[in-house]
Design an enzyme around this catalytic site. Structure first.
Site, PDB file in Angstrom:
ATOM      1  N   MET A  32       1.224   0.995  -3.315  1.00  0.00           N
ATOM      2  CA  MET A  32       0.147   0.903  -2.326  1.00  0.00           C
ATOM      3  C   MET A  32      -1.040   1.772  -2.746  1.00  0.00           C
ATOM      4  O   MET A  32      -1.914   2.082  -1.937  1.00  0.00           O
ATOM      5  CB  MET A  32       0.670   1.308  -0.938  1.00  0.00           C
ATOM      6  CG  MET A  32       1.773   0.369  -0.454  1.00  0.00           C
ATOM      7  SD  MET A  32       1.960   0.335   1.331  1.00  0.00           S
ATOM      8  CE  MET A  32       2.384   2.026   1.647  1.00  0.00           C
ATOM      9  N   GLY A  38       4.394  10.245  -9.615  1.00  0.00           N
ATOM     10  CA  GLY A  38       5.592   9.448  -9.305  1.00  0.00           C
ATOM     11  C   GLY A  38       5.370   8.000  -9.723  1.00  0.00           C
ATOM     12  O   GLY A  38       6.219   7.386 -10.397  1.00  0.00           O
ATOM     13  N   HIS A  39       4.207   7.459  -9.353  1.00  0.00           N
ATOM     14  CA  HIS A  39       3.873   6.089  -9.768  1.00  0.00           C
ATOM     15  C   HIS A  39       3.765   6.011 -11.296  1.00  0.00           C
ATOM     16  O   HIS A  39       4.242   5.058 -11.921  1.00  0.00           O
ATOM     17  CB  HIS A  39       2.521   5.660  -9.186  1.00  0.00           C
ATOM     18  CG  HIS A  39       2.457   5.631  -7.685  1.00  0.00           C
ATOM     19  ND1 HIS A  39       1.607   6.448  -6.965  1.00  0.00           N
ATOM     20  CD2 HIS A  39       3.110   4.882  -6.773  1.00  0.00           C
ATOM     21  CE1 HIS A  39       1.749   6.191  -5.670  1.00  0.00           C
ATOM     22  NE2 HIS A  39       2.656   5.256  -5.526  1.00  0.00           N
ATOM     23  N   LYS A 151      12.789   7.934  -4.526  1.00  0.00           N
ATOM     24  CA  LYS A 151      12.158   8.696  -3.440  1.00  0.00           C
ATOM     25  C   LYS A 151      12.274   7.912  -2.134  1.00  0.00           C
ATOM     26  O   LYS A 151      12.503   8.487  -1.080  1.00  0.00           O
ATOM     27  CB  LYS A 151      10.691   8.932  -3.820  1.00  0.00           C
ATOM     28  CG  LYS A 151       9.690   8.982  -2.692  1.00  0.00           C
ATOM     29  CD  LYS A 151       9.579  10.369  -2.147  1.00  0.00           C
ATOM     30  CE  LYS A 151       8.404  10.575  -1.230  1.00  0.00           C
ATOM     31  NZ  LYS A 151       8.293   9.634  -0.132  1.00  0.00           N
TER      32      LYS A 151
END
Ligand code: AMP
Length: 284
Positions: A32, A38-39, A151
């Site tokens: 999003m 993390g992405h 996560k």
């Protein structure tokens, strides 16, 4: 290098099919946006696993409840593109909401059981929105592999289940949670924490780490483990805990009072107006 950005769903599908025709494999990372490390870790893993990598950015309206943070969700496409330019991907898919959900849209994907647990109990309709958008994205990108973060453990789990239940011909892979140096799981929503809240937020990870220590020391009583989380949560008054729970990492079923399986500790908690979720596998 400037990342190729695709808006039209048909164009996304056409490009994907061209790659497939020439025998290239495709890995897909749906997001999003408000991209963080993390992405980027999912994207790095995707690059190792396939010849082509597609990332999508779509703040999916159907997964937000009426009183949730859809309007306030961080949107920063320009900064996201700059990050993707640096890491290097094959296509960024940024569909419009009006293409994904045209007027009169009425078809959704529903999971009957896993979606009633944990976050599902507090966010009615959330997983229905997630499953629907992800299945649509899968149909447009036609990947061999899709990567998700642990996560969002329940989300990853339910997406795996959808892939199996609906006979999708792709692999759904879960990747480790990337954390800040102080333990806080990276999240786009962290951007909405005030400096004071940001300073308190790592207490959640610290309480999970204490609980893991107790488990690894031999404690198998579910309630005592959960009590350990609460007792070790610093700044407890700053958090509004939605749930803290121990579930089986292999089935997502709630743990029995005496734990014999591979438990995962999961929580959702509000810090101010920001809802944070995280989890820790208690077995290494
Ligand atoms: P989102 O943009 O929040 O929908 O997340 C897109 C993907 O990135 C999902 O598969 C998330 O589980 C994953 N993700 C988000 N935060 C992290 C993190 N800290 N570590 C690993 N993966 C993450």
């Amino acid at each position: 290098m400037s990342t190729k950005t695709i808006i039209a769903p048909d164009e996304m599908r056409n490009i994907s099919r061209l790659w497939r025709k020439s025998g290239e494999s495709i890995a897909f990372v749906p997001t999003m946006g408000a991209l963080h490390e993390g992405h980027l870790a999912l994207i790095s893993e995707a690059k190792k696993q396939a010849q082509r990598v597609v990332v999508s950015i779509f703040v999916n309206p159907t997964q937000f409840g009426p009183n949730e943070d859809f309007a306030n969700y961080p949107r920063m496409l320009k900064e996201d593109k700059a990050k993707l330019d640096l890491i290097g991907i094959d296509a960024l898919f940024v569909p419009n909401a009006s293409d994904m959900y045209p007027a009169g849209y009425q078809t959704f994907v529903v999971n009957d059981e896993l979606s009633t647990l944990l976050c599902g109990a507090f966010r009615p309709g959330h997983f229905k929105g997630v499953l629907t958008v992800v299945l649509k994205l899968f149909h447009l990108v036609e990947p061999d592999l899709a990567l998700f973060g642990k996560k969002d453990y329940q989300q990853w789990f339910i997406l795996q289940k959808m892939a199996r239940d609906l006979c999708l011909s792709l692999e759904v892979k879960g990747c480790p949670t990337v954390r800040e140096a102080d333990g806080l799981a990276k999240s786009s929503r962290n951007l909405r924490l005030s400096p004071e809240e940001r300073q308190k937020a790592p207490a959640l990870f610290a309480a999970m780490a204490k609980t893991k220590e107790l488990y690894q020391g031999g404690e198998r009583n579910r309630d005592r483990l959960i009590q350990c989380f609460h007792q070790n949560l610093r700044h407890a008054e700053a958090f509004r805990i939605e749930y803290v729970a121990l579930h089986d990492g292999d089935t997502l079923a709630p743990c029995e009072s005496l734990i014999t399986n591979r438990p995962v500790l999961l929580f959702a908690a509000y810090l101010g107006s920001v809802r944070l979720i995280d989890n820790l596998e208690l077995v290494e």
